[in-house]
Design an enzyme around this catalytic site. Sequence first.
Site, PDB file in Angstrom:
ATOM      1  N   CYS A  38      40.818  30.150  62.646  1.00 37.06           N
ATOM      2  CA  CYS A  38      42.078  29.463  62.957  1.00 37.06           C
ATOM      3  C   CYS A  38      42.979  30.336  63.821  1.00 37.06           C
ATOM      4  CB  CYS A  38      42.837  29.102  61.684  1.00 37.06           C
ATOM      5  SG  CYS A  38      41.874  28.083  60.560  1.00 37.06           S
ATOM      6  N   ARG A 121      38.695  20.905  60.773  1.00 34.83           N
ATOM      7  CA  ARG A 121      39.257  21.056  62.123  1.00 34.83           C
ATOM      8  C   ARG A 121      39.180  19.697  62.820  1.00 34.83           C
ATOM      9  NH1 ARG A 121      39.503  26.477  62.219  1.00 34.83           N
ATOM     10  NH2 ARG A 121      37.933  27.413  60.881  1.00 34.83           N
TER      11      ARG A 121
HETATM   12  C1  BEZ Z   1      38.642  30.406  59.420  1.00 32.07           C
HETATM   13  O1  BEZ Z   1      38.269  31.515  59.702  1.00 32.07           O
HETATM   14  O2  BEZ Z   1      39.509  29.818  60.040  1.00 32.07           O
HETATM   15  C2  BEZ Z   1      38.011  29.734  58.246  1.00 32.07           C
HETATM   16  C3  BEZ Z   1      36.668  29.939  57.998  1.00 32.07           C
HETATM   17  C4  BEZ Z   1      36.070  29.325  56.897  1.00 32.07           C
HETATM   18  C5  BEZ Z   1      36.826  28.512  56.070  1.00 32.07           C
HETATM   19  C6  BEZ Z   1      38.174  28.295  56.348  1.00 32.07           C
HETATM   20  C7  BEZ Z   1      38.762  28.894  57.442  1.00 32.07           C
END
Ligand code: BEZ
Length: 219
Positions: A38, A121
């Site tokens: 993110c 997402r």
């Molecule tokens: C992230 O790095 O944004 C992420 C990865 C796995 C689950 C939730 C967020």
Amino acid sequence: MAPAFKAVTTQGNIQFPADYKGKWVILFSHPADFTPVCTSEFMTFAKMQQEFRNLNTELVGLSVDGLYSHIAWLRTIKEKIEFRGWKNVEVKFPLVEDITMEVARQYGMIQPGESSTKAVRAVFFIDPEGKIRAIIYYPLSLGRNFEELKRVIIGLQTADKYSIATPADWKPGEDVIVPPAGSCGVAEDRMAGKENGGLYCKDWFFCMKPLPKEKVLAS
Ligand code: BEZ
């Protein structure tokens, strides 16, 4: 139509989509603040904000975290994170707080097969009338392709403006598809190349024409 909601964001309160009438909006969700994928996505969107503005497109982010988490995360990004050589990146578009998950549920951003407590997402492309024109979902582990998000906006705007469609992998400057007869003229004329504008047909249902990049990107 995009479901309406009122929300608190890092840029003040918003009424969605009413506040964005006349503009395109990319409304996107992310799983959680203070997560690496993110963070890389927010930095990329922040770096591209002006490119989207040039396309009359505003960005609105959302996660099921609270406002103070959002503020602390965006401050940390600015002060500490370097990605692709970008530093000091300030996120200036609104990030919606949605602790109750009300908006996330309304928009189908919670996909229980993936997580029942985090938004996936999701990317919603909303037109100047507040109509959802395209949706892309990515799982938690896959960072979005931002050139594709931009291409979707340009493709939708070009289709609206020139009453055309865009072929596989189309990019501005490449030939576009002229929809079949009925909407655009008689098949025989099209096959005979009688329409102007460089139209060419491979069969009655497959006609294309050039559309210069300058026309596509003209505001
Ligand atoms: C992230 O790095 O944004 C992420 C990865 C796995 C689950 C939730 C967020």
